[in-house]
Design an enzyme around this catalytic site. Sequence first.
Site, short mmCIF file in Angstrom:
data_model
loop_
_atom_site.label_atom_id
_atom_site.label_comp_id
_atom_site.label_asym_id
_atom_site.label_seq_id
_atom_site.Cartn_x
_atom_site.Cartn_y
_atom_site.Cartn_z
N SER A 1 -4.10 -28.16 -44.29
CA SER A 1 -4.80 -26.88 -44.20
C SER A 1 -4.96 -26.54 -42.72
CB SER A 1 -6.18 -27.06 -44.85
OG SER A 1 -7.08 -26.06 -44.45
N TYR B 1 -13.99 -30.87 -47.14
CA TYR B 1 -12.65 -30.29 -47.18
C TYR B 1 -11.93 -30.55 -45.85
CZ TYR B 1 -8.96 -26.87 -48.10
OH TYR B 1 -7.74 -26.27 -48.30
P1 NDP Z 1 -5.40 -23.33 -56.64
O1 NDP Z 1 -6.84 -23.44 -56.98
O2 NDP Z 1 -4.66 -22.12 -57.03
O3 NDP Z 1 -4.60 -24.60 -57.14
C1 NDP Z 1 -5.15 -25.88 -57.10
C2 NDP Z 1 -4.30 -26.74 -58.00
O4 NDP Z 1 -4.77 -28.09 -57.97
C3 NDP Z 1 -4.36 -26.28 -59.44
O5 NDP Z 1 -3.03 -26.20 -59.92
C4 NDP Z 1 -5.13 -27.38 -60.15
O6 NDP Z 1 -4.61 -27.56 -61.47
C5 NDP Z 1 -4.83 -28.59 -59.29
N1 NDP Z 1 -5.88 -29.61 -59.35
C6 NDP Z 1 -7.14 -29.54 -58.85
N2 NDP Z 1 -7.82 -30.66 -59.12
C7 NDP Z 1 -6.97 -31.47 -59.81
C8 NDP Z 1 -7.07 -32.76 -60.38
N3 NDP Z 1 -8.21 -33.48 -60.29
N4 NDP Z 1 -6.00 -33.28 -61.03
C9 NDP Z 1 -4.84 -32.57 -61.12
N5 NDP Z 1 -4.68 -31.35 -60.59
C10 NDP Z 1 -5.74 -30.80 -59.94
O7 NDP Z 1 -5.38 -23.50 -55.05
P2 NDP Z 1 -4.27 -23.31 -53.94
O8 NDP Z 1 -2.95 -23.08 -54.53
O9 NDP Z 1 -4.81 -22.38 -52.96
O10 NDP Z 1 -4.31 -24.78 -53.27
C11 NDP Z 1 -3.24 -25.69 -53.34
C12 NDP Z 1 -3.37 -26.62 -52.13
O11 NDP Z 1 -3.24 -25.86 -50.92
C13 NDP Z 1 -4.71 -27.34 -52.06
O12 NDP Z 1 -4.51 -28.65 -51.58
C14 NDP Z 1 -5.47 -26.51 -51.03
O13 NDP Z 1 -6.46 -27.25 -50.38
C15 NDP Z 1 -4.34 -26.14 -50.08
N6 NDP Z 1 -4.61 -25.01 -49.22
C16 NDP Z 1 -4.81 -23.75 -49.73
C17 NDP Z 1 -5.04 -22.70 -48.86
C18 NDP Z 1 -5.21 -21.30 -49.33
O14 NDP Z 1 -5.48 -20.42 -48.49
N7 NDP Z 1 -5.09 -21.01 -50.60
C19 NDP Z 1 -5.14 -22.90 -47.40
C20 NDP Z 1 -4.93 -24.26 -47.01
C21 NDP Z 1 -4.67 -25.26 -47.88
P3 NDP Z 1 -5.60 -27.83 -62.74
O15 NDP Z 1 -6.74 -26.90 -62.61
O16 NDP Z 1 -4.72 -27.59 -63.92
O17 NDP Z 1 -6.00 -29.28 -62.64
#
Ligand code: NDP
Length: 256
Positions: free
Chosen positions: A146, A159
């Site tokens: 991030s 985070y």
């Molecule tokens: P979303 O909330 O859209 O996606 C998060 C994903 O993680 C979901 O598909 C969810 O699937 C999965 N997930 C969460 N917890 C679990 C778990 N315990 N087991 C399995 N799967 C899990 O967020 P983003 O796409 O924005 O984020 C994706 C990554 O990018 C993250 O690591 C985030 O920190 C990082 N990021 C995002 C930014 C942004 O601006 N959006 C900026 C910087 C980094 P499900 O609910 O089905 O479990």
Amino acid sequence: MTTKLFDLTGRVAIVTGGNGGIGFGMAQGLADAGADIAVVGRNETKSAAAVEDLRKRGVRAISVATDVTDKAAVAKMIERVGKDLGRIDILVNNAGTSIRKPTHLLELDEWHTVMNTNLTSAFLCSKAAYPALKASGHGKVINIGSMMSIFAGSYAPAYAASKGGIVQFSRSCACAWAPDNIQVNAILPGWIDTDLTRGARQQVEGLHERVLARTPAARWGDIGDFAGIAVFLASPASDFVTGTAIPVDGGFSVMS
Ligand code: NDP
């Protein structure tokens, strides 16, 4: 015989959190480059929709319902992917979450939730996938950091700690696994329009405008912006690239 630099035909990728947001954007890119995909997440409805989309791109795709913070579940997931798709060449540790509270208001269980989801999960999945990645002869691990891998997160200390940790974890695995021809790199997204940030935009007044003003590209990223970097880091094009952390941020991290 020449290797096609960006061709992933015949390779198998696991994408945690591949059922939505940035993970889905990367899964779509990997599938378009020819990789078969295992979508890993908890929400089976979202995963089924993602798998349907990926199959339409002409590759094999499966969903493996898994909580990536659970060591036993991760072991089962790795076993299932090996059994159903035959091999593992690429692991994308993308699952993540955030709890927005400063340190003095954050509870211990909240700290653990964020650290386990964002950082411990990468350890669990990497460790469990290592034998298969090594056996592939050209393993690739892509970890998602991030901007808070670089900058402070005054309102999201767990985070920021987890995402700083992702970079050091990536470097450590990169050095340890280079003799196995496994490359390990991190991607550092800027502000991307996903479910995660839609919540933040609602909670934090003025966030949307501040992101636009602070990002040289003058827009939020979208999930399609992660297809190219995922293919690069998963393909032979990056065989001499390891231990790096690459911002995909529209210039956010270099804005003065
Ligand atoms: P979303 O909330 O859209 O996606 C998060 C994903 O993680 C979901 O598909 C969810 O699937 C999965 N997930 C969460 N917890 C679990 C778990 N315990 N087991 C399995 N799967 C899990 O967020 P983003 O796409 O924005 O984020 C994706 C990554 O990018 C993250 O690591 C985030 O920190 C990082 N990021 C995002 C930014 C942004 O601006 N959006 C900026 C910087 C980094 P499900 O609910 O089905 O479990």
